[in-house]
Write a protein that holds these residues in place. Structure first.
Motif, short mmCIF file in Angstrom:
data_model
loop_
_atom_site.label_atom_id
_atom_site.label_comp_id
_atom_site.label_asym_id
_atom_site.label_seq_id
_atom_site.Cartn_x
_atom_site.Cartn_y
_atom_site.Cartn_z
N THR A 26 -1.64 4.63 -4.16
CA THR A 26 -1.95 3.49 -3.31
C THR A 26 -2.25 3.89 -1.87
O THR A 26 -3.12 3.31 -1.22
CB THR A 26 -0.81 2.46 -3.33
OG1 THR A 26 0.42 3.12 -3.02
CG2 THR A 26 -0.70 1.81 -4.70
N HIS A 72 0.80 -1.22 0.00
CA HIS A 72 0.00 0.00 0.00
C HIS A 72 0.84 1.28 0.00
O HIS A 72 0.29 2.38 -0.14
CB HIS A 72 -0.92 0.02 1.22
CG HIS A 72 -0.23 0.36 2.50
ND1 HIS A 72 0.51 -0.56 3.22
CD2 HIS A 72 -0.12 1.53 3.19
CE1 HIS A 72 1.01 0.01 4.28
NE2 HIS A 72 0.65 1.28 4.30
N CYS A 89 -3.23 -3.14 -1.27
CA CYS A 89 -3.87 -2.14 -0.41
C CYS A 89 -5.02 -2.73 0.41
O CYS A 89 -5.58 -2.05 1.27
CB CYS A 89 -4.42 -0.98 -1.25
SG CYS A 89 -3.17 -0.13 -2.22
N HIS A 98 -6.81 -3.26 -5.92
CA HIS A 98 -5.35 -3.33 -5.84
C HIS A 98 -5.01 -4.14 -4.60
O HIS A 98 -5.15 -3.67 -3.47
CB HIS A 98 -4.78 -1.92 -5.73
CG HIS A 98 -3.29 -1.84 -5.82
ND1 HIS A 98 -2.48 -2.32 -4.83
CD2 HIS A 98 -2.47 -1.35 -6.79
CE1 HIS A 98 -1.22 -2.12 -5.16
NE2 HIS A 98 -1.19 -1.53 -6.35
#
Length: 713
Positions: free
Chosen positions: A394, A149, A423, A420
């Motif tokens: 992110t 992240h 994350c 994603h």
């Protein structure tokens, strides 16, 4: 196991790639290195720090190498020692010149629609995210990030324009992409840890790395059991209504479909962004809809795409400053069924709105949330410019997901579709692992159904911190369309029986959230009964036995732990993605049966038949696997006591909730969630050999050894 170092897998010559800054190219000093003993991931080793300086900057690279050479960790820090705010585009955390020609490679891909792939490297340039694996005869190397992240990242292989020798033909770099993130004087920008692991087993390396990620984020599997989800999308598309939902709920109850969640997908809302408003087909609103679902004994679930808004929506017109924009000032757009613009998640006001919206949906009664198209935030990754220039894509994406989680509360289930993955750790309960499924084998020349297997199973190791979601099964026979539109043609279904079983098997191999996307009023009974092989979920993702297959992984092993008196066992599976019949054989080696029993019984699950009794090291046949079909065998260690070896119900024998045995005497209890009878087969010790007994039972029953008849010796 012998030590495996980087040079056993790669011929690596370190090289320095300077940070990419928004200003001029700088001259960096030679590194000053210091080394100290250190420990990482409970392994002793050496930590070396390399410090470089340039006008206005200080760069520090950390390199940890374990004493046994099997783990390397890299990290970089860039400190602004100047007097002005500066923008950073990229920092290379690791870089080296190498020659990979002839190595087997696997490139991971982070976003759900992207296709992970394996190949034999021959000087091509490529990129991977979040993982890259390289295999040579000496061993296997895994390269992947720990904290996903902190920034976008990429593993890049580029041809070296000035190689010094044959071992410097390519440049491998692990790059942290900050896309213009600003660093104030005195502040430091730190990258994620990059881990490079060495070993002999692909799956063991992935499991080790997954454990490292879980330890860093202090997470494990979600606290909620994975539900069986009934979805409105895969047949009805956007053409749903209150009447449609009510009819589907009634059909599920009438047919005894044990759905835990009924999830209303796209089609209930007005414009993207105005998620609390329903259209004319849902005149009674969201609270009434959630109440109707709950009245049928299921958890209310709802779909939305919260990171996008229609430009004509109320929220977009009220807050035009919330839109994410490119460097040239134009909005970042993402087209789905509506032309949408992407929100700038770096803004506190946007995240507050997200939290309020999801809290409001929670108050209406929804407890299962599927959020879609979140990958839209990364559509123009290189061109996007956040309003908060001290953040990046992110970091702000994870902050937005944290707002969603606060809005729905810890007790609700969050499914992220298209997210994603780096994350999501600790925030999402499940995540989609591939593209949408359809009730056909060949969507077009580029997208056969088995692409979902390639996507999903290469990402199955992510199931260490959330449930895998391979998407809902769509297995109907249907020639009618709801409308002559893209969404109207979702209702079509032309899978053969073998292809339908293939699709269902993928759900079992994923080991996560099982789901069904059908017209429950009309789905053929034989197709519906296929779902009892995988519901309830088994909770164990399969391991890949041929991960470097250049087409698609086709051989898997699922190692089910002991439970409720049942012993641990392994299920080996073949997925035939070809147009030819296969006649596969397997060897009972350590990859399939890690224990050391003298004998193993192999039972073929798709046809419910005995294959035979084998010793470790023996080969056994799977039989014929039809084109686009599948076959699975459960391998059970034989000791001195009776043991269950197969069922025509759940692949993992989930119907058996209690079992005990002593010698040839045994007893237990069946409690199936499905309303169908189930046939159980047992191996019974008898005079130094083994007898197989089986009997059909109702879905709720107690049994003992006196009730069974002899099937075979």
């Amino acid at each position: 196991m012998p030590n495996i170092h980087v040079d056993d897998v790669l011929s690596l010559a370190p090289c320095f790639i300077p940070p990419v800054l928004a200003g001029e190219v700088l001259a960096w000093s030679e590194p000053v290195a210091t080394s100290l003993p250190a420990e990482r991931e409970k392994r002793p080793g050496t930590l070396t720090t390399f410090c470089r300086t340039a006008p206005g900057w200080e760069l520090k690279h950390e390199e940890f190498v374990s004493n046994n050479g099997r783990l390397m960790l890299f990290r970089a820090e860039l400190r602004n020692t100047g007097r002005t705010v500066e923008a950073v585009e990229r920092i290379s955390v690791f870089s080296g010149m190498c020659n990979w020609e002839g190595a087997a490679c696997h490139c991971g891909k982070r976003l759900k629609h992207e296709k992970p792939y394996s190949f034999i490297h021959q000087q091509e340039e490529f990129s991977a995210d979040p993982d890259l694996l390289v295999q040579r005869p000496a061993g296997t190397m895994l390269m992947s990030w720990v904290e996903g992240h902190l920034h976008p990242a990429m593993l890049r292989m580029r041809n070296n324009p000035h190689p010094g020798n044959v071992n410097e033909n390519q440049i491998l770099s692990a790059d942290a992409d900050f896309h213009g993130q600003e660093v104030a004087p005195g502040d430091t920008l730190a990258t994620a840890f990059l881990a490079i692991r060495f070993g002999n087993d692909y799956n063991a390396l992935l499991a080790e790395h997954a454990s490292s990620i879980c330890a860093f984020y202090h997470v494990g599997k979600p606290r909620h059991p994975a539900p069986f989800v009934l979805s409105s999308w895969h047949y009805w598309g956007i053409m749903i209504s209150e009447e449609t939902i009510e009819a589907e709920l009634a059909a599920a109850n009438k047919r005894g479909i044990p759905g835990d969640v009924f999830q209303v997908d796209a089609g209930y809302h007005t414009l993207f962004g105005d998620w609390l408003e329903t259209n004319e087909r849902f005149p009674h609103g969201l609270a009434a809809l959630a109440k109707r679902i709950a009245s049928h004994g299921m958890t209310p679930g709802i779909w939305l795409a919260p990171f996008m808004v229609n430009p004509e929506s109320k929220i977009a017109r009220l807050h035009p400053d919330w839109i994410l924009r490119k460097k040239d000032g134009n909005p970042v757009c993402y087209r789905v069924s509506q032309a949408c613009q992407v929100l700038d998640l770096s803004l506190v006001s946007v995240r507050e709105w997200l939290e309020e919206t999801f809290h409001a949906l929670s108050l209406t009664g929804f407890r299962y949330f599927k959020i879609d198209f979140t990958r839209s935030y990364f559509t123009d990754e290189d061109e996007s410019r956040l309003r908060d220039r001290k953040s990046n894509l992110t970091v702000s994406y994870r902050q937005a997901l944290e707002a969603v989680r606060r809005g729905i509360g810890e007790e609700s289930f969050l499914n992220v579709c298209g997210g994603h993955t780096g994350c999501l750790v600790g925030l999402a309960d499940s995540q989609r692992t591939g593209a949408d499924t359809l009730a056909c084998w060949q969507e077009d020349t580029h997208n056969p159904a088995w692409h979902r297997v390639r996507q999903g199973m290469f990402r199955a190791w992510w199931g260490a911190w959330r449930y895998n979601d391979p998407d809902a099964v769509a297995i109907r026979r249907c020639t009618k369309i709801l409308a002559d539109t893209r969404h109207g043609r979702l209702s079509l279904g032309d899978l053969t029986d073998d292809e339908a079983r293939f699709m269902v098997m993928h759900q079992f191999l994923a080991g996560g959230v099982p789901a069904l996307g059908e017209n429950l009023q009309e789905l053929d009974e034989d197709r519906l009964q296929m779902m009892r092989r995988v519901v309830p979920y088994c909770g164990v993702p399969a391991a890949l036995l041929d991960p470097f297959n250049p087409v698609c992984p086709s051989r898997f092993v699922t190692r089910l732990p002991a439970r409720n008196g049942l012993p641990a066992r392994s299920i080996v599976t073949v997925m035939n993605v070809t147009d030819e019949r296969l006649h596969p054989w397997f060897v009972l080696n350590e990859r399939i049966v890690p224990d050391a029993a003298e004998q193993y019984m192999v039972w073929e699950l798709t046809q419910n038949r005995l294959v035979g009794i084998f010793a470790k090291g023996d080969e056994f046949p799977m039989g014929v696997v039809m084109p686009h079909g599948t076959a699975a065998c459960v391998v059970t260690a034989l000791s001195k006591d009776a043991v269950p070896v197969g069922s025509d119900g759940h692949f993992g024998l989930a119907e058996i909730v209690c079992f005990s045995s002593y010698g040839a005497t045994f007893s237990g209890k069946i409690a199936s969630v499905w309303p169908y009878p189930v046939t159980i087969a047992f191996a019974i010790p008898e005079n130094g050999s083994w007898t197989v007994l089986q009997k059909e039972f109702p879905p709720q029953a107690e049994f003992d050894s006196t009730q069974f008849k002899c099937l075979a010796n």
